[in-house]
Design a protein around this motif. Structure first.
Motif, short mmCIF file in Angstrom:
data_model
loop_
_atom_site.label_atom_id
_atom_site.label_comp_id
_atom_site.label_asym_id
_atom_site.label_seq_id
_atom_site.Cartn_x
_atom_site.Cartn_y
_atom_site.Cartn_z
N THR A 1 0.82 -1.21 0.00
CA THR A 1 0.00 0.00 0.00
C THR A 1 0.85 1.26 0.00
N TRP B 1 4.04 1.64 -0.85
CA TRP B 1 4.81 1.73 -2.09
C TRP B 1 3.93 2.26 -3.23
N ARG B 2 2.74 1.74 -3.36
CA ARG B 2 1.86 2.19 -4.44
C ARG B 2 1.44 3.64 -4.24
N LEU C 1 3.81 -6.30 -7.09
CA LEU C 1 4.05 -4.92 -7.51
C LEU C 1 4.38 -4.87 -9.00
N TRP D 1 1.19 -5.43 -10.83
CA TRP D 1 0.34 -4.23 -10.78
C TRP D 1 0.79 -3.19 -11.80
N THR E 1 -1.43 -1.98 -14.87
CA THR E 1 -1.91 -0.60 -14.82
C THR E 1 -1.31 0.26 -15.91
#
Length: 318
Positions: free
Chosen positions: A176, A178-179, A211, A214, A218
């Motif tokens: 969370t 890091w994002r 990650l 993601w 994305t």
């Protein structure tokens, strides 16, 4: 206060809870959910401590299910913890023996708080399909932890194959911060298009794979997932763009360096999150985590299809 109830039944445990509330004022009402922790004896106390930590933010009834040997006759040994031994919750520890180890749901159901959501957490190894597990079927949310499994990456891909809405994994929750840092950096000008990305972490670190997945899902760009020897956690991430790369590097599990072109490097707090912190975050929502669902089902596949998996020795700056 700790009350031991050997060789008992779930009904008797429920009566003792009511008796504590009526006669001693213990076990206050106002719980917001039931958290069922399915653990082995070796990791049970650590899991209960993490659940107690999370209960300070989410007062709940914690039911710890600990399976013993399946040999011998069926037996249930229970323990009730309240007050200082239970954080902001009430803890019911159930140790199952004999044939009862295969029917944990039968002792859990009578102790669920009425009209309250149910969350099940497996702090280590979990069923192949959590949503089909007899205890898992009782829950709106099912929380696993691939990082605590014997084969973390294999466990992560097992999660992808068995995913159902309501599933989540603490390897995802640990990302969370890091994002959030990456999203905040991308919100600042110049708003150049990202051309590629690289994630560096330990060979068996499922958070690094998530990650990378993601970012691949994305940003729709090639992502390199570097499995660095001598590193256990998530070490760094870099987003390439024409004006210069955005980077986050965390060499010591506490403080990271954020690099943005045209600005001085900035040190930011980015500590490794405890199981209790991660669990508390997951208990804030009881609806399916759609982003996690997309990443675990599609992002990992896109990473392996369009990205690169490399291995290297990485020198950590300290």
């Amino acid at each position: 206060m700790i009350i031991d109830i050997p060789s008992t039944t779930a009904g008797d445990v429920g009566k003792r809870l009511v008796d504590l509330r009526e006669k001693h004022g213990a076990v206050a009402l106002g719980r917001v959910l039931t958290l069922v922790v399915v653990a082995e004896e070796a990791n049970a106390e650590d899991a209960i401590e993490s659940a107690n930590q999370a209960s300070h933010e989410h007062p709940c009834r914690i039911i710890a299910v600990i399976r013993g040997t399946s040999r011998g006759s069926a037996r249930l040994d229970a323990q009730i913890r309240v007050g200082g031994d239970a954080g902001a919750s009430e803890v019911v520890v159930l140790r199952l023996f004999g044939p009862l180890t295969g029917h944990a749901e039968s002792v859990v159901v009578p102790l669920l708080l009425p009209d309250n959501p149910v969350v099940v957490w497996w702090p280590a190894e979990s069923p192949p399909v959590p949503a089909d597990d007899p205890v898992g079927r009782l829950a709106q949310r099912r929380i696993t932890d691939a990082a605590a499994c014997k084969r973390p990456i294999a466990a992560l891909h097992e999660r992808a194959e068995s995913y159902r809405p309501g599933d989540t994994d603490l390897a995802w929750t640990r990302l969370t911060l890091w994002r959030a840092l990456l999203a905040a950096a991308l919100d600042q000008p110049p708003h150049d298009e990202i051309t590629a990305a690289r994630v560096v972490g330990g060979p068996d670190n499922p958070s690094a794979d998530l990650l990378a997945g993601w970012l691949a899902h994305t940003l729709k760009v090639p992502v390199t997932r570097t499995k660095a020897t001598g590193v256990q956690g998530l070490l760094s991430v870099r987003l390439d763009r024409p004006s210069g790369a955005i980077g986050i590097e965390r060499p010591d599990d506490e403080v990271a360096t954020l690099t943005v072109p045209g600005r001085a490097d900035r040190r930011v707090a980015l500590p490794r999150r405890s199981a209790g912190d991660s669990l508390a975050e997951e208990l804030r929502r009881l609806d399916p985590d759609e982003v996690y669902g997309e990443v675990i089902q599609e992002g990992l596949e896109e990473l392996h299809e369009f990205g690169r998996i490399t291995r290297s020795k990485v020198k950590v700056k300290r």
